[in-house]
Motif scaffolding. Structure first.
Motif, PDB file in Angstrom:
ATOM      1  N   LYS A 232      -3.870  -4.030  -0.872  1.00 32.45           N
ATOM      2  CA  LYS A 232      -4.679  -2.349  -1.256  1.00 32.45           C
ATOM      3  C   LYS A 232      -4.768  -1.673  -0.483  1.00 32.45           C
ATOM      4  N   ILE A 233      -4.592  -2.216   0.687  1.00 26.73           N
ATOM      5  CA  ILE A 233      -4.497  -1.555   1.609  1.00 26.73           C
ATOM      6  C   ILE A 233      -3.252  -0.840   1.884  1.00 26.73           C
ATOM      7  N   GLN A 234      -2.335  -1.232   1.926  1.00 30.65           N
ATOM      8  CA  GLN A 234      -0.846  -0.474   2.059  1.00 30.65           C
ATOM      9  C   GLN A 234      -1.126   0.447   0.313  1.00 30.65           C
ATOM     10  N   ASN A 235      -1.889   0.278  -0.378  1.00 29.74           N
ATOM     11  CA  ASN A 235      -1.734   1.610  -1.149  1.00 29.74           C
ATOM     12  C   ASN A 235      -2.888   2.635  -1.062  1.00 29.74           C
ATOM     13  N   ASN A 239      -1.748   7.043  -0.465  1.00 30.65           N
ATOM     14  CA  ASN A 239      -2.747   7.434  -1.352  1.00 30.65           C
ATOM     15  C   ASN A 239      -2.214   8.732   0.181  1.00 30.65           C
ATOM     16  N   VAL A 240      -2.501   8.400   1.180  1.00 33.54           N
ATOM     17  CA  VAL A 240      -2.714   9.307   2.750  1.00 33.54           C
ATOM     18  C   VAL A 240      -1.438   9.802   2.962  1.00 33.54           C
ATOM     19  N   VAL A 285      -8.829  13.165   0.197  1.00 28.30           N
ATOM     20  CA  VAL A 285      -7.707  12.267   0.133  1.00 28.30           C
ATOM     21  C   VAL A 285      -7.666  11.061   1.482  1.00 28.30           C
ATOM     22  N   ALA A 286      -8.335  11.714   2.689  1.00 26.12           N
ATOM     23  CA  ALA A 286      -9.161  10.910   3.030  1.00 26.12           C
ATOM     24  C   ALA A 286     -10.658  10.315   2.693  1.00 26.12           C
ATOM     25  N   ILE A 287     -11.046  10.800   2.379  1.00 25.54           N
ATOM     26  CA  ILE A 287     -12.880  10.907   1.765  1.00 25.54           C
ATOM     27  C   ILE A 287     -12.332   9.447   0.601  1.00 25.54           C
TER      28      ILE A 287
END
Ligand code: NAY
Length: 291
Positions: A232-235, A239-240, A285-287
Motif C-alpha cells: 500500500k505504501i509503495q503504491n 502515484n507520486v 498528487v502530493a495531497i
C-alpha cells in the motif's frame, strides 16, 4: 568492510533567488530528512544537478553538508566527471572532509572500453582511503555493466558497493547473492519494495527528499512481514513518482519541497520552469498521498 544499510537521500541542490547554493535551505532539508529517519545523504548525484554545477560549487556543497550534518549521518559523494584526474580531485577533497564514502558514475561522453572503466575505478580506489561505490546508471551514462564486469569491479576490496539505478531486478538479485558483504543500493524508488524482496537493504533516491518517512516505513513493514501494508505504501509512493516522471523528477521534487515549506529554487537551465498545470498536478498528487 563497511556495509551501509537504510535510506540515503540523494539531496537536491537548493538555490537562493540569485541562483547560488542556499545554505539555509540545505539546513532545513537535511533536518527534515533526519527527522524522518534517514541514515545518510548522497551528494552531487543526478538529483543534485551535479553536471550543472562548477567544480567549486560541487566542493562547496560537500563542505556545507558536512558542516550541517556533523556526525549525525553518513555522507556519500558522487565524484563522477569526464576524466580520472578531475574525479580524483573531487575525491581527495571529499576525503579531507571525512565523508563516509565516495561514489562515481563511469566517465561519460567519450565511450571507453571496459578495461578503461575498470582502471578508472581502481585508480579512484588507489587515490583515496575512503571506500568507493560504483554508480551504475546505464540510462544516463550509456554504460551497461554485465555481471562479469561488475564482478571485476567488485573484486577490488576498496570498492565496497554499488548503486544500482536500473530496473534490472535479475541483475540486482545476482549482485546481492554473490556479494553479501558489499553495500548494494537500489537507485529506483518505484521498485524499492521489489528490491527489498531480493535482499537489498539500502536505497539512494531523489524522492526521499519529499517522502523519506514512507521508505523508512517500508523497511519496517517489510521486516515485520506486513507485505500488504508495505505494498500500500509503495503504491502511494508510485502515484507520486509517476507524476514526477511526467513533469521532470528533479523539478517536481523541488516544487513539492516548496509546498512542504522548503524553497529550493528551480532547477538550472536548460531545465525549464514547471507550468501552472504541472504544479497543480503535483499539488494534487502530493495531497492525495499524504505529503
Ligand atoms: C542520483 O544520482 O541522484 C540518483 O540516481 C538518485 C536515484 C534516482 N535516479 C535518477 C536517475 O535520478 O530516485 C531515483 C529516480 O529519480 C526515481 O526512482 C524516479 O525514477
Amino acid at each position: 568492510m563497511k556495509k551501509f544499510n537504510g535510506i540515503f537521500t540523494a539531496l537536491v541542490t537548493p538555490y537562493d533567488n540569485k541562483g547560488n547554493i542556499s545554505y539555509s535551505s540545505l539546513e532545513k532539508l537535511i533536518q527534515k530528512n533526519l527527522d524522518e529517519g534517514v541514515e545518510g545523504f548522497y551528494l552531487t548525484g543526478s538529483t543534485g544537478e551535479s553536471y550543472m554545477l562548477s567544480m567549486a560549487e560541487r566542493e562547496y556543497l560537500v563542505e556545507a553538508v558536512m558542516e550541517i550534518v556533523g556526525k549525525r549521518a553518513e555522507v556519500i559523494v558522487n565524484v563522477g566527471m569526464f576524466s580520472t584526474k578531475h574525479s580524483i580531485e573531487l575525491a581527495k577533497h571529499a576525503e579531507e572532509l571525512n565523508v563516509s564514502a565516495i561514489s562515481s558514475v563511469p566517465p561519460f561522453y567519450f565511450s571507453f572500453n571496459m578495461d578503461e572503466y575498470v582502471q578508472f575505478y581502481n585508480d579512484l580506489a588507489d587515490a583515496v582511503s575512503v571506500p568507493v561505490i560504483v554508480y551504475n546508471i546505464p540510462a544516463m551514462s550509456a554504460v551497461k555493466f554485465s555481471m562479469d564486469d561488475l564482478t571485476r569491479l567488485l573484486s577490488n576490496e576498496k570498492i565496497i558497493g554499488l548503486k544500482h539505478t536500473s530496473y534490472d531486478l535479475f541483475q540486482l538479485q545476482q549482485l546481492v547473492e554473490q556479494f553479501p558483504e558489499k553495500s548494494i543500493f537500489i537507485g529506483h524508488d518505484e521498485i524499492y519494495l521489489s528490491a527489498l524482496s531480493v535482499g537489498v537493504s539500502a536505497g539512494i533516491g531523489s524522492t526521499y527528499n519529499i517522502m523519506a518517512g514512507k521508505f523508512v516505513q517500508l523497511n519496517q513493514l517489510f521486516a515485520a512481514g506486513k507485505l500488504q501494508e508495505a505494498l500500500k505504501i509503495q503504491n502511494e509512493v508510485n502515484n507520486v513518482v509517476s507524476v514526477l516522471c511526467e513533469v521532470g523528477v528533479f523539478k517536481g521534487v523541488k516544487e513539492i519541497l516548496k509546498l512542504q515549506g522548503i524553497d529550493c529554487g528551480e532547477c538550472r537551465k536548460p531545465f525549464l520552469p514547471l507550468t501552472d498545470e504541472e504544479k497543480a498536478k503535483l499539488k494534487k498528487v502530493a495531497i492525495e498521498n499524504g505529503l
